[in-house]
Design a protein around this motif. Structure first.
Motif: not given
Lengths: 289, 289
Positions: A63, A98-100
Protein backbone atom coordinates in the motif's frame (compact mmCIF):
# COMPACT_ATOMS: atom_id res chain seq x y z
CA UNK A 1 8.21 -30.85 -5.45
CA UNK A 2 10.54 -29.48 -2.82
CA UNK A 3 10.35 -31.23 0.52
CA UNK A 4 12.11 -28.53 2.47
CA UNK A 5 10.34 -27.66 5.70
CA UNK A 6 9.67 -23.96 5.24
CA UNK A 7 7.82 -23.72 8.57
CA UNK A 8 6.12 -25.91 11.13
CA UNK A 9 3.30 -27.94 9.70
CA UNK A 10 4.22 -27.41 6.05
CA UNK A 11 6.27 -30.05 4.37
CA UNK A 12 6.06 -28.34 1.03
CA UNK A 13 4.97 -24.76 0.33
CA UNK A 14 1.33 -24.09 -0.51
CA UNK A 15 2.40 -22.62 -3.84
CA UNK A 16 3.77 -26.00 -4.84
CA UNK A 17 1.44 -28.42 -3.11
CA UNK A 18 -1.75 -26.73 -4.26
CA UNK A 19 -0.77 -25.77 -7.78
CA UNK A 20 -3.05 -27.52 -10.25
CA UNK A 21 -0.01 -29.11 -11.87
CA UNK A 22 0.69 -30.89 -8.56
CA UNK A 23 -2.77 -31.75 -7.37
CA UNK A 24 -3.92 -33.69 -10.37
CA UNK A 25 -7.40 -33.43 -11.88
CA UNK A 26 -10.23 -31.88 -9.91
CA UNK A 27 -12.43 -34.95 -10.44
CA UNK A 28 -10.21 -37.06 -8.19
CA UNK A 29 -9.14 -34.29 -5.81
CA UNK A 30 -9.86 -34.91 -2.13
CA UNK A 31 -11.65 -31.81 -0.78
CA UNK A 32 -10.91 -32.83 2.79
CA UNK A 33 -7.17 -33.18 2.26
CA UNK A 34 -4.52 -30.67 3.32
CA UNK A 35 -1.85 -30.95 0.63
CA UNK A 36 1.61 -29.98 1.81
CA UNK A 37 0.43 -29.50 5.38
CA UNK A 38 0.83 -32.16 8.05
CA UNK A 39 -0.47 -30.14 10.99
CA UNK A 40 -3.92 -30.35 12.51
CA UNK A 41 -6.66 -27.75 12.96
CA UNK A 42 -5.22 -26.35 16.18
CA UNK A 43 -1.85 -25.73 14.55
CA UNK A 44 -3.52 -24.39 11.42
CA UNK A 45 -5.51 -21.83 13.39
CA UNK A 46 -2.49 -20.79 15.40
CA UNK A 47 -0.47 -20.39 12.22
CA UNK A 48 -3.19 -18.31 10.57
CA UNK A 49 -2.95 -15.77 13.39
CA UNK A 50 0.84 -15.57 13.12
CA UNK A 51 0.94 -15.54 9.36
CA UNK A 52 -1.89 -13.02 9.29
CA UNK A 53 0.46 -10.53 10.88
CA UNK A 54 3.08 -11.23 8.25
CA UNK A 55 0.44 -10.73 5.58
CA UNK A 56 -0.72 -7.47 7.16
CA UNK A 57 2.83 -6.12 7.22
CA UNK A 58 3.41 -7.04 3.59
CA UNK A 59 0.10 -5.50 2.59
CA UNK A 60 1.04 -2.23 4.28
CA UNK A 61 4.30 -2.28 2.36
CA UNK A 62 2.42 -2.78 -0.91
CA UNK A 63 0.00 0.00 0.00
CA UNK A 64 2.82 2.38 0.91
CA UNK A 65 4.47 1.72 -2.44
CA UNK A 66 1.18 2.27 -4.21
CA UNK A 67 0.84 5.62 -2.51
CA UNK A 68 4.33 6.44 -3.69
CA UNK A 69 3.36 5.73 -7.29
CA UNK A 70 4.17 2.06 -7.69
CA UNK A 71 1.53 0.60 -10.00
CA UNK A 72 1.93 -3.01 -8.92
CA UNK A 73 -1.01 -4.84 -7.41
CA UNK A 74 -2.15 -8.31 -6.44
CA UNK A 75 -5.32 -9.94 -7.68
CA UNK A 76 -6.85 -12.90 -5.89
CA UNK A 77 -9.43 -14.67 -8.01
CA UNK A 78 -11.83 -16.89 -6.07
CA UNK A 79 -13.96 -19.45 -7.81
CA UNK A 80 -15.70 -22.43 -6.33
CA UNK A 81 -18.79 -24.52 -6.08
CA UNK A 82 -21.68 -23.12 -4.04
CA UNK A 83 -21.02 -23.35 -0.27
CA UNK A 84 -17.28 -23.80 -0.87
CA UNK A 85 -16.64 -20.76 1.31
CA UNK A 86 -15.53 -17.96 -0.99
CA UNK A 87 -17.21 -15.45 1.29
CA UNK A 88 -15.43 -16.92 4.28
CA UNK A 89 -12.09 -16.38 2.56
CA UNK A 90 -12.94 -12.75 1.90
CA UNK A 91 -13.97 -12.30 5.51
CA UNK A 92 -11.27 -14.28 7.28
CA UNK A 93 -8.27 -13.78 5.00
CA UNK A 94 -9.21 -10.36 3.63
CA UNK A 95 -10.04 -9.45 7.22
CA UNK A 96 -6.40 -9.97 8.21
CA UNK A 97 -5.26 -6.80 6.44
CA UNK A 98 -6.12 -3.11 6.33
CA UNK A 99 -9.47 -2.93 4.50
CA UNK A 100 -8.32 0.33 2.94
CA UNK A 101 -5.84 -1.66 0.88
CA UNK A 102 -8.44 -4.08 -0.46
CA UNK A 103 -10.61 -3.80 -3.55
CA UNK A 104 -13.27 -6.49 -3.23
CA UNK A 105 -15.71 -7.19 -6.02
CA UNK A 106 -18.39 -9.82 -6.18
CA UNK A 107 -19.50 -10.85 -9.65
CA UNK A 108 -23.06 -12.03 -9.72
CA UNK A 109 -25.40 -12.74 -12.55
CA UNK A 110 -24.56 -10.01 -15.10
CA UNK A 111 -26.84 -6.98 -15.09
CA UNK A 112 -28.49 -5.70 -18.24
CA UNK A 113 -25.80 -3.05 -18.55
CA UNK A 114 -23.04 -5.61 -18.12
CA UNK A 115 -24.60 -7.90 -20.72
CA UNK A 116 -24.61 -5.00 -23.15
CA UNK A 117 -20.80 -5.04 -23.02
CA UNK A 118 -18.25 -7.75 -23.70
CA UNK A 119 -17.77 -10.15 -20.80
CA UNK A 120 -14.53 -8.54 -19.60
CA UNK A 121 -16.01 -5.05 -19.33
CA UNK A 122 -17.13 -5.36 -15.72
CA UNK A 123 -13.90 -7.11 -14.82
CA UNK A 124 -11.68 -4.33 -16.17
CA UNK A 125 -13.59 -1.80 -14.12
CA UNK A 126 -12.96 -3.76 -10.94
CA UNK A 127 -9.21 -4.25 -11.28
CA UNK A 128 -7.18 -3.16 -8.26
CA UNK A 129 -5.26 0.10 -8.44
CA UNK A 130 -1.54 0.11 -7.73
CA UNK A 131 -0.78 -0.81 -4.14
CA UNK A 132 -4.02 -2.71 -3.67
CA UNK A 133 -4.97 -6.31 -3.21
CA UNK A 134 -7.98 -7.00 -5.36
CA UNK A 135 -10.26 -9.88 -4.44
CA UNK A 136 -12.71 -11.21 -6.99
CA UNK A 137 -15.52 -13.25 -5.47
CA UNK A 138 -16.29 -15.07 -8.71
CA UNK A 139 -14.74 -13.50 -11.78
CA UNK A 140 -14.39 -13.60 -15.55
CA UNK A 141 -14.22 -17.38 -15.18
CA UNK A 142 -17.97 -17.39 -14.61
CA UNK A 143 -18.13 -16.81 -18.34
CA UNK A 144 -16.66 -20.24 -18.99
CA UNK A 145 -18.15 -22.06 -16.00
CA UNK A 146 -21.94 -21.67 -15.60
CA UNK A 147 -22.04 -20.11 -19.03
CA UNK A 148 -20.46 -23.26 -20.49
CA UNK A 149 -22.36 -25.71 -18.33
CA UNK A 150 -25.69 -24.19 -19.33
CA UNK A 151 -24.66 -23.04 -22.79
CA UNK A 152 -25.79 -19.52 -21.98
CA UNK A 153 -23.97 -18.47 -25.12
CA UNK A 154 -23.25 -20.74 -28.09
CA UNK A 155 -20.26 -23.05 -27.70
CA UNK A 156 -18.47 -21.25 -30.51
CA UNK A 157 -18.54 -18.14 -28.35
CA UNK A 158 -17.47 -19.59 -24.99
CA UNK A 159 -14.76 -21.60 -26.72
CA UNK A 160 -13.10 -18.35 -27.77
CA UNK A 161 -13.07 -17.03 -24.24
CA UNK A 162 -10.24 -19.19 -22.94
CA UNK A 163 -7.90 -17.50 -25.33
CA UNK A 164 -9.34 -14.06 -24.62
CA UNK A 165 -8.90 -14.65 -20.89
CA UNK A 166 -5.30 -15.73 -21.37
CA UNK A 167 -4.56 -12.60 -23.35
CA UNK A 168 -6.29 -10.45 -20.77
CA UNK A 169 -4.36 -11.98 -17.89
CA UNK A 170 -1.08 -11.77 -19.78
CA UNK A 171 -1.65 -8.05 -20.20
CA UNK A 172 -2.50 -7.65 -16.53
CA UNK A 173 0.67 -9.41 -15.48
CA UNK A 174 2.72 -7.33 -17.89
CA UNK A 175 1.26 -4.23 -16.29
CA UNK A 176 2.35 -5.27 -12.82
CA UNK A 177 -0.50 -7.31 -11.40
CA UNK A 178 0.32 -10.57 -9.65
CA UNK A 179 -2.54 -12.97 -10.26
CA UNK A 180 -3.44 -15.82 -7.93
CA UNK A 181 -6.35 -17.98 -9.01
CA UNK A 182 -7.99 -20.24 -6.45
CA UNK A 183 -10.66 -22.81 -7.17
CA UNK A 184 -12.25 -23.87 -3.92
CA UNK A 185 -13.33 -27.46 -3.93
CA UNK A 186 -15.98 -28.76 -1.59
CA UNK A 187 -17.08 -32.40 -1.54
CA UNK A 188 -20.65 -33.35 -2.30
CA UNK A 189 -21.17 -34.62 1.23
CA UNK A 190 -19.79 -31.47 2.84
CA UNK A 191 -21.94 -29.37 0.52
CA UNK A 192 -24.98 -31.29 1.63
CA UNK A 193 -24.03 -30.73 5.27
CA UNK A 194 -23.62 -26.99 4.71
CA UNK A 195 -26.92 -26.68 2.87
CA UNK A 196 -28.60 -28.60 5.67
CA UNK A 197 -27.12 -26.26 8.28
CA UNK A 198 -28.31 -23.19 6.39
CA UNK A 199 -31.85 -24.50 6.57
CA UNK A 200 -31.64 -25.30 10.26
CA UNK A 201 -30.60 -21.84 11.39
CA UNK A 202 -32.71 -18.74 10.67
CA UNK A 203 -29.50 -16.67 10.86
CA UNK A 204 -28.26 -18.68 7.86
CA UNK A 205 -31.38 -18.57 5.68
CA UNK A 206 -30.00 -15.57 3.81
CA UNK A 207 -27.11 -17.71 2.60
CA UNK A 208 -29.41 -20.39 1.25
CA UNK A 209 -30.30 -20.31 -2.41
CA UNK A 210 -32.68 -22.96 -3.78
CA UNK A 211 -30.82 -22.63 -7.06
CA UNK A 212 -27.77 -24.22 -5.44
CA UNK A 213 -29.53 -27.57 -5.48
CA UNK A 214 -30.34 -27.21 -9.15
CA UNK A 215 -26.70 -26.40 -9.85
CA UNK A 216 -25.59 -29.44 -7.87
CA UNK A 217 -27.40 -31.51 -10.49
CA UNK A 218 -24.70 -30.38 -12.93
CA UNK A 219 -21.82 -31.43 -10.67
CA UNK A 220 -19.97 -33.47 -13.28
CA UNK A 221 -20.44 -30.86 -15.97
CA UNK A 222 -18.94 -28.31 -13.57
CA UNK A 223 -15.97 -30.56 -12.86
CA UNK A 224 -15.43 -30.76 -16.60
CA UNK A 225 -15.75 -26.99 -17.00
CA UNK A 226 -13.31 -26.44 -14.14
CA UNK A 227 -10.86 -28.90 -15.59
CA UNK A 228 -11.02 -26.99 -18.87
CA UNK A 229 -9.96 -23.71 -17.22
CA UNK A 230 -7.09 -25.49 -15.52
CA UNK A 231 -6.01 -27.15 -18.74
CA UNK A 232 -6.32 -24.00 -20.81
CA UNK A 233 -5.78 -21.06 -18.47
CA UNK A 234 -3.04 -22.11 -16.08
CA UNK A 235 0.42 -20.64 -16.50
CA UNK A 236 3.35 -19.79 -14.26
CA UNK A 237 2.40 -16.14 -14.41
CA UNK A 238 -1.32 -16.68 -13.78
CA UNK A 239 -1.43 -19.97 -11.91
CA UNK A 240 -4.43 -21.94 -10.74
CA UNK A 241 -4.51 -23.46 -7.28
CA UNK A 242 -6.94 -26.05 -5.98
CA UNK A 243 -8.03 -25.16 -2.47
CA UNK A 244 -9.59 -28.07 -0.62
CA UNK A 245 -12.46 -26.44 1.20
CA UNK A 246 -14.05 -29.06 3.40
CA UNK A 247 -11.77 -27.89 6.21
CA UNK A 248 -12.35 -24.18 6.40
CA UNK A 249 -9.33 -23.61 8.62
CA UNK A 250 -7.06 -25.11 5.99
CA UNK A 251 -8.57 -23.20 3.08
CA UNK A 252 -7.97 -19.93 4.95
CA UNK A 253 -4.42 -20.80 5.90
CA UNK A 254 -3.66 -21.91 2.34
CA UNK A 255 -4.94 -18.73 0.71
CA UNK A 256 -3.09 -16.64 3.30
CA UNK A 257 0.13 -18.44 2.35
CA UNK A 258 -0.46 -17.88 -1.36
CA UNK A 259 -0.95 -14.16 -0.74
CA UNK A 260 2.17 -13.95 1.42
CA UNK A 261 4.18 -15.67 -1.29
CA UNK A 262 2.88 -13.29 -3.97
CA UNK A 263 3.71 -10.24 -1.88
CA UNK A 264 7.15 -11.52 -0.92
CA UNK A 265 8.00 -12.10 -4.54
CA UNK A 266 7.41 -8.39 -5.21
CA UNK A 267 10.48 -7.86 -3.02
CA UNK A 268 9.25 -4.52 -1.76
CA UNK A 269 11.04 -2.06 0.43
CA UNK A 270 9.65 1.06 2.09
CA UNK A 271 9.48 3.79 -0.52
CA UNK A 272 12.21 6.39 -0.36
CA UNK A 273 11.26 9.84 0.88
CA UNK A 274 10.25 12.15 -1.97
CA UNK A 275 11.33 15.12 0.15
CA UNK A 276 14.53 16.18 1.90
CA UNK A 277 14.36 14.42 5.26
CA UNK A 278 16.90 16.71 6.96
CA UNK A 279 15.16 19.86 5.76
CA UNK A 280 11.81 18.56 6.97
CA UNK A 281 13.25 17.53 10.34
CA UNK A 282 14.35 21.11 10.86
CA UNK A 283 10.95 22.44 9.82
CA UNK A 284 9.18 20.14 12.27
CA UNK A 285 11.64 20.90 15.08
CA UNK A 286 10.96 24.61 14.60
CA UNK A 287 7.20 24.25 15.05
CA UNK A 288 5.61 25.93 18.04
CA UNK A 289 4.28 23.74 20.86
CA UNK B 1 -26.82 14.13 29.44
CA UNK B 2 -27.73 10.71 30.79
CA UNK B 3 -25.43 9.43 33.49
CA UNK B 4 -26.54 5.84 33.25
CA UNK B 5 -23.70 3.35 33.21
CA UNK B 6 -24.29 1.57 29.94
CA UNK B 7 -21.19 -0.57 30.36
CA UNK B 8 -17.93 -0.63 32.26
CA UNK B 9 -15.80 2.42 31.67
CA UNK B 10 -18.54 4.52 30.10
CA UNK B 11 -20.41 6.89 32.34
CA UNK B 12 -22.38 8.30 29.45
CA UNK B 13 -22.78 6.85 25.96
CA UNK B 14 -20.38 7.98 23.26
CA UNK B 15 -23.34 9.21 21.21
CA UNK B 16 -24.11 11.72 23.94
CA UNK B 17 -20.70 12.58 25.30
CA UNK B 18 -19.09 13.17 21.91
CA UNK B 19 -21.94 14.89 20.12
CA UNK B 20 -20.88 18.37 19.11
CA UNK B 21 -23.79 19.79 21.10
CA UNK B 22 -22.23 18.31 24.26
CA UNK B 23 -18.55 18.88 23.67
CA UNK B 24 -18.62 22.62 23.16
CA UNK B 25 -16.62 24.42 20.49
CA UNK B 26 -13.68 22.73 18.82
CA UNK B 27 -11.35 25.62 19.70
CA UNK B 28 -11.50 24.74 23.40
CA UNK B 29 -11.86 20.98 23.00
CA UNK B 30 -9.24 18.85 24.74
CA UNK B 31 -7.88 16.39 22.17
CA UNK B 32 -6.40 14.22 24.92
CA UNK B 33 -9.66 13.87 26.84
CA UNK B 34 -11.93 10.82 26.84
CA UNK B 35 -15.43 12.29 27.18
CA UNK B 36 -17.90 9.92 28.77
CA UNK B 37 -15.24 7.31 29.42
CA UNK B 38 -13.52 6.94 32.76
CA UNK B 39 -11.48 3.84 31.96
CA UNK B 40 -7.82 3.74 31.05
CA UNK B 41 -6.00 2.48 27.96
CA UNK B 42 -5.91 -1.13 29.14
CA UNK B 43 -9.65 -1.18 29.65
CA UNK B 44 -10.24 0.68 26.38
CA UNK B 45 -8.25 -1.84 24.40
CA UNK B 46 -9.97 -4.76 26.10
CA UNK B 47 -13.35 -3.21 25.38
CA UNK B 48 -12.50 -2.61 21.73
CA UNK B 49 -11.91 -6.34 21.27
CA UNK B 50 -15.20 -7.24 22.94
CA UNK B 51 -17.21 -4.54 21.26
CA UNK B 52 -15.57 -5.33 17.96
CA UNK B 53 -17.33 -8.68 18.03
CA UNK B 54 -20.65 -6.98 18.69
CA UNK B 55 -19.96 -4.67 15.78
CA UNK B 56 -19.04 -7.57 13.51
CA UNK B 57 -22.28 -9.39 14.36
CA UNK B 58 -24.37 -6.30 13.68
CA UNK B 59 -22.55 -5.69 10.43
CA UNK B 60 -23.29 -9.22 9.28
CA UNK B 61 -26.94 -8.62 10.10
CA UNK B 62 -26.93 -5.45 8.03
CA UNK B 63 -25.20 -7.24 5.18
CA UNK B 64 -27.66 -10.14 5.29
CA UNK B 65 -30.55 -7.69 5.09
CA UNK B 66 -28.89 -5.90 2.21
CA UNK B 67 -28.60 -9.19 0.36
CA UNK B 68 -32.30 -9.72 1.00
CA UNK B 69 -33.13 -6.40 -0.62
CA UNK B 70 -33.07 -3.99 2.31
CA UNK B 71 -31.71 -0.71 0.99
CA UNK B 72 -30.56 0.68 4.32
CA UNK B 73 -26.91 1.48 4.85
CA UNK B 74 -24.59 3.27 7.26
CA UNK B 75 -22.19 6.01 6.26
CA UNK B 76 -19.26 6.95 8.47
CA UNK B 77 -17.77 10.28 7.48
CA UNK B 78 -14.25 10.89 8.77
CA UNK B 79 -12.73 14.33 8.78
CA UNK B 80 -9.77 15.57 10.75
CA UNK B 81 -6.55 17.49 10.80
CA UNK B 82 -3.52 15.84 9.24
CA UNK B 83 -2.07 13.07 11.44
CA UNK B 84 -5.35 12.84 13.42
CA UNK B 85 -5.54 9.17 12.50
CA UNK B 86 -8.34 8.79 9.97
CA UNK B 87 -6.44 5.97 8.31
CA UNK B 88 -6.00 4.27 11.66
CA UNK B 89 -9.76 4.32 12.17
CA UNK B 90 -10.33 2.73 8.79
CA UNK B 91 -7.77 0.07 9.57
CA UNK B 92 -8.56 -0.67 13.19
CA UNK B 93 -12.32 -0.09 13.32
CA UNK B 94 -13.13 -0.99 9.72
CA UNK B 95 -10.84 -3.97 10.26
CA UNK B 96 -13.20 -5.32 12.93
CA UNK B 97 -15.85 -6.31 10.40
CA UNK B 98 -16.14 -8.35 7.20
CA UNK B 99 -14.36 -6.26 4.54
CA UNK B 100 -16.95 -7.46 2.03
CA UNK B 101 -19.53 -5.34 3.81
CA UNK B 102 -17.45 -2.17 3.66
CA UNK B 103 -17.32 0.47 0.96
CA UNK B 104 -14.29 2.62 1.71
CA UNK B 105 -13.52 5.73 -0.28
CA UNK B 106 -10.72 8.20 0.22
CA UNK B 107 -11.32 11.66 -1.18
CA UNK B 108 -8.12 13.39 -2.14
CA UNK B 109 -7.46 16.51 -4.09
CA UNK B 110 -10.13 16.41 -6.82
CA UNK B 111 -9.04 15.10 -10.19
CA UNK B 112 -9.61 17.01 -13.41
CA UNK B 113 -12.65 14.86 -14.11
CA UNK B 114 -14.06 15.46 -10.65
CA UNK B 115 -13.52 19.20 -10.94
CA UNK B 116 -15.49 19.16 -14.18
CA UNK B 117 -18.55 18.11 -12.15
CA UNK B 118 -20.29 19.64 -9.17
CA UNK B 119 -18.59 18.92 -5.86
CA UNK B 120 -21.06 16.19 -4.85
CA UNK B 121 -20.59 14.16 -8.03
CA UNK B 122 -17.75 12.03 -6.74
CA UNK B 123 -19.50 11.64 -3.42
CA UNK B 124 -22.73 10.31 -4.93
CA UNK B 125 -20.76 7.71 -6.83
CA UNK B 126 -19.15 6.46 -3.62
CA UNK B 127 -22.29 6.05 -1.51
CA UNK B 128 -22.70 2.64 0.10
CA UNK B 129 -25.21 0.22 -1.40
CA UNK B 130 -27.91 -1.26 0.81
CA UNK B 131 -26.45 -3.49 3.48
CA UNK B 132 -23.06 -1.82 3.44
CA UNK B 133 -21.13 0.36 5.81
CA UNK B 134 -19.58 3.16 3.82
CA UNK B 135 -16.50 4.87 5.18
CA UNK B 136 -15.44 8.21 3.75
CA UNK B 137 -11.83 9.11 4.50
CA UNK B 138 -12.39 12.82 3.96
CA UNK B 139 -15.63 13.67 2.22
CA UNK B 140 -17.82 16.39 0.76
CA UNK B 141 -16.80 18.47 3.78
CA UNK B 142 -13.44 19.00 2.14
CA UNK B 143 -15.34 21.43 -0.07
CA UNK B 144 -16.00 23.69 2.90
CA UNK B 145 -12.79 23.01 4.83
CA UNK B 146 -9.56 23.45 2.81
CA UNK B 147 -11.64 25.01 0.06
CA UNK B 148 -12.89 27.64 2.50
CA UNK B 149 -9.59 28.12 4.31
CA UNK B 150 -7.75 28.74 1.05
CA UNK B 151 -10.67 30.27 -0.85
CA UNK B 152 -10.20 27.75 -3.63
CA UNK B 153 -13.57 28.91 -4.89
CA UNK B 154 -15.10 32.33 -4.21
CA UNK B 155 -16.77 32.74 -0.82
CA UNK B 156 -20.16 33.19 -2.51
CA UNK B 157 -19.76 29.67 -3.83
CA UNK B 158 -18.56 27.84 -0.72
CA UNK B 159 -21.16 29.68 1.37
CA UNK B 160 -23.90 27.99 -0.65
CA UNK B 161 -22.45 24.56 0.00
CA UNK B 162 -23.56 24.24 3.61
CA UNK B 163 -27.14 24.33 2.46
CA UNK B 164 -26.47 22.01 -0.45
CA UNK B 165 -24.78 19.54 1.90
CA UNK B 166 -27.70 19.65 4.31
CA UNK B 167 -30.13 18.93 1.49
CA UNK B 168 -27.93 16.14 0.21
CA UNK B 169 -27.67 14.51 3.62
CA UNK B 170 -31.38 14.92 4.27
CA UNK B 171 -32.08 13.03 1.06
CA UNK B 172 -29.61 10.30 2.00
CA UNK B 173 -31.23 9.84 5.38
CA UNK B 174 -34.69 9.77 3.81
CA UNK B 175 -33.45 7.01 1.53
CA UNK B 176 -32.32 4.86 4.43
CA UNK B 177 -28.72 5.83 5.11
CA UNK B 178 -27.69 6.39 8.70
CA UNK B 179 -25.04 9.10 8.73
CA UNK B 180 -22.37 9.41 11.41
CA UNK B 181 -19.96 12.31 11.03
CA UNK B 182 -16.74 12.30 13.00
CA UNK B 183 -14.26 15.13 13.21
CA UNK B 184 -11.03 13.81 14.64
CA UNK B 185 -9.21 16.37 16.72
CA UNK B 186 -5.50 16.17 17.39
CA UNK B 187 -3.64 18.69 19.51
CA UNK B 188 -0.86 20.77 18.05
CA UNK B 189 1.69 19.13 20.31
CA UNK B 190 0.57 15.61 19.42
CA UNK B 191 0.61 16.53 15.74
CA UNK B 192 4.18 17.72 16.11
CA UNK B 193 5.11 14.46 17.84
CA UNK B 194 3.53 12.40 15.06
CA UNK B 195 5.22 14.39 12.32
CA UNK B 196 8.53 13.99 14.14
CA UNK B 197 8.04 10.24 14.36
CA UNK B 198 7.27 9.97 10.65
CA UNK B 199 10.61 11.58 9.88
CA UNK B 200 12.54 9.34 12.24
CA UNK B 201 11.37 6.06 10.73
CA UNK B 202 11.94 5.18 7.08
CA UNK B 203 8.88 2.89 7.29
CA UNK B 204 6.85 6.02 8.03
CA UNK B 205 8.25 8.36 5.37
CA UNK B 206 5.40 7.49 3.03
CA UNK B 207 2.96 8.97 5.51
CA UNK B 208 4.84 12.25 5.71
CA UNK B 209 3.70 15.10 3.53
CA UNK B 210 5.62 18.39 3.64
CA UNK B 211 2.35 20.12 2.86
CA UNK B 212 1.07 19.13 6.31
CA UNK B 213 3.35 21.74 7.87
CA UNK B 214 2.04 24.40 5.52
CA UNK B 215 -1.51 23.46 6.46
CA UNK B 216 -0.64 23.64 10.13
CA UNK B 217 0.04 27.32 9.56
CA UNK B 218 -3.70 27.72 8.99
CA UNK B 219 -4.66 25.98 12.24
CA UNK B 220 -6.99 28.70 13.51
CA UNK B 221 -8.64 29.15 10.13
CA UNK B 222 -9.30 25.41 10.12
CA UNK B 223 -10.80 25.55 13.60
CA UNK B 224 -13.12 28.25 12.31
CA UNK B 225 -14.01 26.26 9.21
CA UNK B 226 -14.69 23.17 11.35
CA UNK B 227 -16.83 25.17 13.74
CA UNK B 228 -18.86 26.40 10.76
CA UNK B 229 -19.71 22.86 9.65
CA UNK B 230 -20.75 21.99 13.20
CA UNK B 231 -22.88 25.13 13.50
CA UNK B 232 -24.47 24.73 10.11
CA UNK B 233 -24.49 21.03 9.27
CA UNK B 234 -25.24 19.24 12.52
CA UNK B 235 -28.67 17.72 13.00
CA UNK B 236 -30.15 14.81 14.91
CA UNK B 237 -30.40 12.86 11.67
CA UNK B 238 -26.87 13.68 10.46
CA UNK B 239 -24.99 14.43 13.66
CA UNK B 240 -21.42 15.58 14.12
CA UNK B 241 -19.20 14.05 16.76
CA UNK B 242 -15.88 15.35 18.00
CA UNK B 243 -13.42 12.50 18.38
CA UNK B 244 -10.45 13.37 20.55
CA UNK B 245 -7.57 11.74 18.73
CA UNK B 246 -4.48 12.20 20.85
CA UNK B 247 -5.22 8.83 22.42
CA UNK B 248 -5.60 6.50 19.50
CA UNK B 249 -7.10 3.73 21.60
CA UNK B 250 -9.90 6.02 22.68
CA UNK B 251 -10.65 7.34 19.18
CA UNK B 252 -11.02 3.76 17.95
CA UNK B 253 -13.23 2.70 20.82
CA UNK B 254 -15.38 5.79 20.41
CA UNK B 255 -15.98 5.31 16.69
CA UNK B 256 -16.70 1.63 17.28
CA UNK B 257 -19.38 2.64 19.80
CA UNK B 258 -20.92 5.14 17.40
CA UNK B 259 -21.18 2.47 14.71
CA UNK B 260 -22.68 -0.03 17.13
CA UNK B 261 -25.27 2.51 18.19
CA UNK B 262 -26.18 3.31 14.58
CA UNK B 263 -26.58 -0.36 13.70
CA UNK B 264 -28.58 -1.14 16.82
CA UNK B 265 -31.00 1.66 16.05
CA UNK B 266 -31.78 -0.06 12.74
CA UNK B 267 -33.32 -2.77 14.90
CA UNK B 268 -32.51 -5.47 12.38
CA UNK B 269 -33.50 -9.09 12.49
CA UNK B 270 -32.32 -11.93 10.25
CA UNK B 271 -34.21 -11.70 6.99
CA UNK B 272 -37.05 -14.15 6.54
CA UNK B 273 -36.52 -17.00 4.09
CA UNK B 274 -37.75 -16.11 0.60
CA UNK B 275 -38.30 -19.81 -0.06
CA UNK B 276 -40.31 -22.55 1.60
CA UNK B 277 -38.01 -23.87 4.32
CA UNK B 278 -39.80 -27.20 4.72
CA UNK B 279 -39.82 -27.87 0.99
CA UNK B 280 -36.12 -27.09 0.77
CA UNK B 281 -35.31 -29.26 3.78
CA UNK B 282 -36.88 -32.18 1.94
CA UNK B 283 -34.96 -31.39 -1.23
CA UNK B 284 -31.67 -31.29 0.65
CA UNK B 285 -32.44 -34.45 2.64
CA UNK B 286 -33.10 -36.27 -0.62
CA UNK B 287 -29.69 -35.41 -2.08
CA UNK B 288 -27.29 -38.27 -2.75
CA UNK B 289 -24.19 -38.59 -0.55
Amino acid sequence: MSKKKDRSGWESPATEALRITSTGPIATFDASSTPGFTGDKALGEKLLLERGEVLADLQELLYANGRAGDHRSVLLVLQGMDTAGKGGIVRHVGGLVDPQGLAITGFGKPTKEELAHDFLWRVHRALPAGGRIGIFDRSHYEDVLPVRVHNLVPQAEWEKRYHIINEFERELVANGTTIIKCAMVVSKSEQKARLTERLERPDKYWKYNPGDIDERGYWDAYLEAYQAIFDRCDSDSAPWYLIPADKKWFARLAVCELLIDALQRLDLDWPAADFDVEVEKKRVAALDV
